[in-house]
Design a protein around this motif. Sequence first.
Motif, PDB file in Angstrom:
ATOM      1  N   ILE A  63       0.812  -1.284  -0.068  1.00 17.55           N
ATOM      2  CA  ILE A  63      -0.114  -0.053  -0.217  1.00 17.55           C
ATOM      3  C   ILE A  63       0.893   1.146   0.061  1.00 17.55           C
ATOM      4  N   LEU A  64       1.825   1.304   0.903  1.00 14.80           N
ATOM      5  CA  LEU A  64       2.714   2.436   0.749  1.00 14.80           C
ATOM      6  C   LEU A  64       3.690   2.427  -0.378  1.00 14.80           C
ATOM      7  N   THR A  65       4.334   1.238  -0.889  1.00 16.94           N
ATOM      8  CA  THR A  65       5.107   1.403  -1.950  1.00 16.94           C
ATOM      9  C   THR A  65       4.210   2.034  -3.328  1.00 16.94           C
ATOM     10  N   THR A  66       2.904   1.547  -3.325  1.00 16.36           N
ATOM     11  CA  THR A  66       2.177   2.085  -4.376  1.00 16.36           C
ATOM     12  C   THR A  66       2.151   3.627  -4.242  1.00 16.36           C
ATOM     13  N   ALA A  67       1.939   3.886  -3.149  1.00 18.07           N
ATOM     14  CA  ALA A  67       1.718   5.413  -3.037  1.00 18.07           C
ATOM     15  C   ALA A  67       3.008   6.139  -3.251  1.00 18.07           C
ATOM     16  N   LEU A  68       4.265   5.678  -2.937  1.00 16.98           N
ATOM     17  CA  LEU A  68       5.608   6.224  -3.021  1.00 16.98           C
ATOM     18  C   LEU A  68       5.743   6.328  -4.759  1.00 16.98           C
ATOM     19  N   PHE A  69       5.327   5.245  -5.346  1.00 16.58           N
ATOM     20  CA  PHE A  69       5.701   5.149  -6.937  1.00 16.58           C
ATOM     21  C   PHE A  69       4.720   6.112  -7.524  1.00 16.58           C
ATOM     22  N   SER A  70       3.442   6.364  -6.934  1.00 14.75           N
ATOM     23  CA  SER A  70       2.547   7.219  -7.448  1.00 14.75           C
ATOM     24  C   SER A  70       3.256   8.836  -7.359  1.00 14.75           C
ATOM     25  N   VAL A  71       3.834   9.188  -6.165  1.00 10.41           N
ATOM     26  CA  VAL A  71       4.265  10.373  -5.925  1.00 10.41           C
ATOM     27  C   VAL A  71       5.547  10.690  -6.832  1.00 10.41           C
ATOM     28  N   SER A  72       6.388   9.651  -7.046  1.00  4.55           N
ATOM     29  CA  SER A  72       7.635   9.609  -7.791  1.00  4.55           C
ATOM     30  C   SER A  72       7.438   9.407  -9.350  1.00  4.55           C
ATOM     31  N   MET A  73       6.747   8.746  -9.722  1.00  6.47           N
ATOM     32  CA  MET A  73       6.634   8.584 -11.407  1.00  6.47           C
ATOM     33  C   MET A  73       5.501   9.286 -12.052  1.00  6.47           C
ATOM     34  N   LEU A  74       4.311   9.645 -11.148  1.00  2.24           N
ATOM     35  CA  LEU A  74       3.212  10.435 -11.829  1.00  2.24           C
ATOM     36  C   LEU A  74       3.234  11.792 -11.197  1.00  2.24           C
ATOM     37  N   GLY A  75       4.055  12.135 -10.246  1.00  6.53           N
ATOM     38  CA  GLY A  75       3.988  13.482  -9.810  1.00  6.53           C
ATOM     39  C   GLY A  75       2.660  13.712  -8.947  1.00  6.53           C
ATOM     40  N   ARG A  76       2.019  12.646  -8.271  1.00  4.66           N
ATOM     41  CA  ARG A  76       0.918  12.835  -7.327  1.00  4.66           C
ATOM     42  C   ARG A  76       1.426  13.521  -6.162  1.00  4.66           C
ATOM     43  N   ARG A  77       0.346  14.481  -5.571  1.00 10.40           N
ATOM     44  CA  ARG A  77       0.746  14.997  -4.342  1.00 10.40           C
ATOM     45  C   ARG A  77      -0.231  14.531  -3.265  1.00 10.40           C
ATOM     46  N   LEU A  78       0.212  13.912  -2.169  1.00  9.63           N
ATOM     47  CA  LEU A  78      -0.702  13.739  -1.187  1.00  9.63           C
ATOM     48  C   LEU A  78      -0.418  14.496   0.001  1.00  9.63           C
ATOM     49  N   GLY A  79      -1.845  14.902   0.718  1.00  7.66           N
ATOM     50  CA  GLY A  79      -1.541  15.585   1.886  1.00  7.66           C
ATOM     51  C   GLY A  79      -1.274  14.655   3.096  1.00  7.66           C
ATOM     52  N   VAL A  80      -1.255  15.280   4.198  1.00  8.16           N
ATOM     53  CA  VAL A  80      -1.120  14.650   5.564  1.00  8.16           C
ATOM     54  C   VAL A  80      -2.281  13.532   5.987  1.00  8.16           C
ATOM     55  N   TYR A  81      -3.374  14.191   5.607  1.00  8.54           N
ATOM     56  CA  TYR A  81      -4.400  13.151   5.930  1.00  8.54           C
ATOM     57  C   TYR A  81      -4.460  11.961   5.072  1.00  8.54           C
ATOM     58  N   GLN A  82      -3.955  12.078   3.826  1.00  9.52           N
ATOM     59  CA  GLN A  82      -3.852  11.042   3.052  1.00  9.52           C
ATOM     60  C   GLN A  82      -2.862   9.921   3.323  1.00  9.52           C
ATOM     61  N   TRP A  83      -1.597  10.542   3.539  1.00 10.61           N
ATOM     62  CA  TRP A  83      -0.787   9.899   4.185  1.00 10.61           C
ATOM     63  C   TRP A  83      -0.987   9.003   5.301  1.00 10.61           C
ATOM     64  N   LEU A  84      -1.513   9.730   6.169  1.00 14.67           N
ATOM     65  CA  LEU A  84      -2.179   9.000   7.396  1.00 14.67           C
ATOM     66  C   LEU A  84      -2.908   8.018   7.240  1.00 14.67           C
ATOM     67  N   SER A  85      -4.179   8.349   6.218  1.00 14.08           N
ATOM     68  CA  SER A  85      -5.204   7.265   5.956  1.00 14.08           C
ATOM     69  C   SER A  85      -4.557   6.101   5.299  1.00 14.08           C
ATOM     70  N   LEU A  86      -3.442   6.082   4.404  1.00 11.37           N
ATOM     71  CA  LEU A  86      -2.454   4.910   4.165  1.00 11.37           C
ATOM     72  C   LEU A  86      -2.144   4.100   5.200  1.00 11.37           C
ATOM     73  N   LEU A  87      -1.502   4.725   6.107  1.00 11.44           N
ATOM     74  CA  LEU A  87      -0.816   4.002   7.457  1.00 11.44           C
ATOM     75  C   LEU A  87      -2.074   3.427   8.056  1.00 11.44           C
ATOM     76  N   ILE A  88      -3.378   4.016   8.121  1.00  9.06           N
ATOM     77  CA  ILE A  88      -4.258   3.361   9.137  1.00  9.06           C
ATOM     78  C   ILE A  88      -5.053   2.133   8.040  1.00  9.06           C
ATOM     79  N   LEU A  89      -4.756   2.422   6.874  1.00  7.85           N
ATOM     80  CA  LEU A  89      -5.290   1.426   6.024  1.00  7.85           C
ATOM     81  C   LEU A  89      -4.628   0.147   6.087  1.00  7.85           C
TER      82      LEU A  89
END
Length: 269
Positions: A63-89
């Motif tokens: 779940i986290l590696t997908t988010a990291l690759f989305s940020v690095s490869m697609l330039g997607r920006r995630l806010g604090v609440y979104q990163w927190l939600s990924l950890l909770i997920l």
Amino acid sequence: MGKKGYSVRALNSILRQEIAHKPIETLKLAIPSGIYTLQNNLLYVALSNLDAATYQVTYQLKILTTALFSVSMLGRRLGVYQWLSLLILMAGVVLVQWPSESPGTPEKERLSAGSQFVGVSAVLVACCSSGFAGVYFEKILKETKQSVWVRNIQLGMFGLVFGLIGMFAYDGERVRDSGMFQGYSTITWIVVALQALGGLVIAAVIKYADNILKGFATSLSIILSTLISYFWLQDFEPTSVFFMGAVLVIAATFLYGYEGQPSPNPSRA
């Protein structure tokens, strides 16, 4: 009859134009297809060398590696609440899939430190490959004009080739003796059809949404399938750990879509 013949000719023309006449575009799908095949073999190695609890915990890092690759490869920006939600997920999925058997079985005690290192290494590489392949496929879907159907056919072509290679490498003798479809039943074919339909749906989700939202949908589907198993098949007894994980998954889903509101009366100098 004429319409049927026309549709077949139209499909044949599209496949020639989009696949045979665009070999570079087609070869792009060999990368995620090969990675998915590698990932399946790595997960087999991981399951063979880890207990169920350790496997479930470590594999949710995808779940986290997908988010990291989305940020690095697609330039997607995630806010604090979104990163927190990924950890909770991630925590919620771990709890939902936490094995109910006792942790002190002889099988788990026989796992050596070397075996566990191999298993953890395999599942970590699988997490990274899962994140990269998913985001790479999303990038291809969103940056080209080819349809989801054509891209799925291209992906399936390479998946078939890699799958056949793996099948003959590991079970070639059994396939030659008993055939490729040995042990298949009606239920097996239904599962295969559902998996194929699921692949088409996932591709559409990736194209029109993203891999992170796909992760949330997959997590919710785990809860749904477990509830079906309880109410319909009656072969699962939910525990307090399961309910805690389900609450975390649902909370994370809502939190991911939450955006903090700016202060209505900002202070002025």
